[in-house]
Scaffold this active site. Structure first.
Site: not given
Ligand code: GDR
Length: 327
Positions: A9, A56, A127, A129, A151, A155, A191-192
């Protein structure tokens, strides 16, 4: 009034789903881990109608107690350790919570439902993934799974266990194979949000550099608010099933940078971005693109927010948040 129990949640999806269900007239219960969980106030402020119950995913007897307290018609199992990069450092813990936690939740739900196993509907947050080293483009419900991270492996276990409980016990257990879904509520480790937060801070003069890993990975990114609606739709079907939830479009991290920086008027982002092997993964998922045709046909679901709109929404939100912090 229908009753729903949500694990996870405190996460992005948990909050959006709770808001959706409250708006639909549900009594919503959220399972929360630990004493004085620091995220408790976040949930209370965002969705005050939710009743929180301590529990938990590693404790099946505790889960049985949570189910008896919530008396749910629908269970949404969103709880997991969800940061992929972290799963290499903590493979065992990720396996216990993200994998075995699903079995615990299914078992507790089965025991609670007693003689009528399909009377409590179950949603498992699977996912994209799980597709990892993709065996087919685009990926659908029948694509062979080839996970590339602890991970992803966990999943896959949860996904097949959900199918197994459906087939073994006749439970109404559905698995939503959700591709990446983002929002202003996304954690800054993903990353976003890492990008949109940094872009806002660069624009405001609070930060000069953004350090990332692989810029060539491609993801199918949608809006989390749209994706929780798909979860709910799955549980309203007469039969439980598995569905890919995706936009059907893929974009690289470079394109993400283009849109995010353009939102604040920066066309050339190269001077601000540095790559560091620290953020590279031992095994990468290079390309994800989902085929959501089954969800469209059966659930009548389709994504409402386009990629550029989503990233712009996140940058605007981070500009507001970051400016408020320095005010
Ligand atoms: P992801 O999401 O692994 O797809 O899993 P994330 O945003 O972490 O990575 C996406 C891609 O970006 C590349 N990347 C980086 N990622 C992160 N986090 N930080 C960085 O600095 C960076 N630079 C490049 C990664 O290598 C990757 O290719 C997410 C999570 O929410 C999971 O729990 C979910 O199941 C899946 O999305 C669907």
């Amino acid at each position: 009034m229908p009753r729903a129990l949500i694990t996870g949640i405190t996460g992005q999806d948990g909050l959006y789903l709770a808001e959706l269900l409250v708006a639909k007239g549900y009594d919503v219960f959220g399972m929360i881990r630990g004493q004085n969980n620091p995220k408790m106030d976040l949930v209370r402020n965002a969705v005050p109608e939710v009743e929180l119950i301590a529990g938990d995913l590693s404790d099946v007897s505790g889960l049985t107690r949570v189910l008896r307290a919530a008396e749910p018609d629908e269970v949404y199992n969103l709880g997991a350790i969800s940061y992929v990069a972290y799963s290499w450092e903590n493979a065992s813990l990720t396996t216990d919570i993200t994998g075995k936690g699903v079995l615990h939740m299914l078992e507790a739900t089965r025991l609670y439902a007693g003689d009528e196993p399909a009377s409590v509907k179950f949603y498992q947050a699977s996912s994209s993934e799980m597709f990892g080293k993709v065996q087919e483009v685009p990926q659908s419900e029948s694509t062979l799974l080839w996970p590339r991270s602890p991970y992803g492996v966990a999943k896959v276990f949860g996904h097949y266990m959900t199918i197994n409980y459906r087939e073994s016990y006749g439970m109404h257990a559905s698995s939503g194979i959700l591709f990446n879904h983002e929002s202003p509520r996304r954690g800054p480790e993903f990353v976003t949000r890492k990008v949109t937060q940094a872009v806002a801070r660069i624009k405001l003069g609070l930060q000069s550099e953004l350090v990332l890993g692989n810029l060539d990975a491609k993801r199918d990114w949608g809006f989390a608010g749209d994706y929780v609606d798909a979860m709910w739709r799955m549980l309203q079907q007469p039969e439980a099933d598995d569905y890919v939830i995706a936009t059907g479009e893929t974009h690289s991290i470079r394109e993400l940078l283009d849109v995010a920086f353009e939102t604040v008027g920066i066309v050339d982002w190269a001077p601000y971005v540095r790559q560091d092997p620290r953020f590279m993964r031992p095994a990468e998922v290079d390309l994800l693109i989902g085929d959501p045709s089954k969800a469209k046909a059966v659930l009548g679901w389709k994504p409402q927010v386009a990629f550029s709109e989503l990233i712009q929404m996140m940058v605007e939100n981070d500009l507001d948040e970051q400016s408020a912090l320095v005010r």
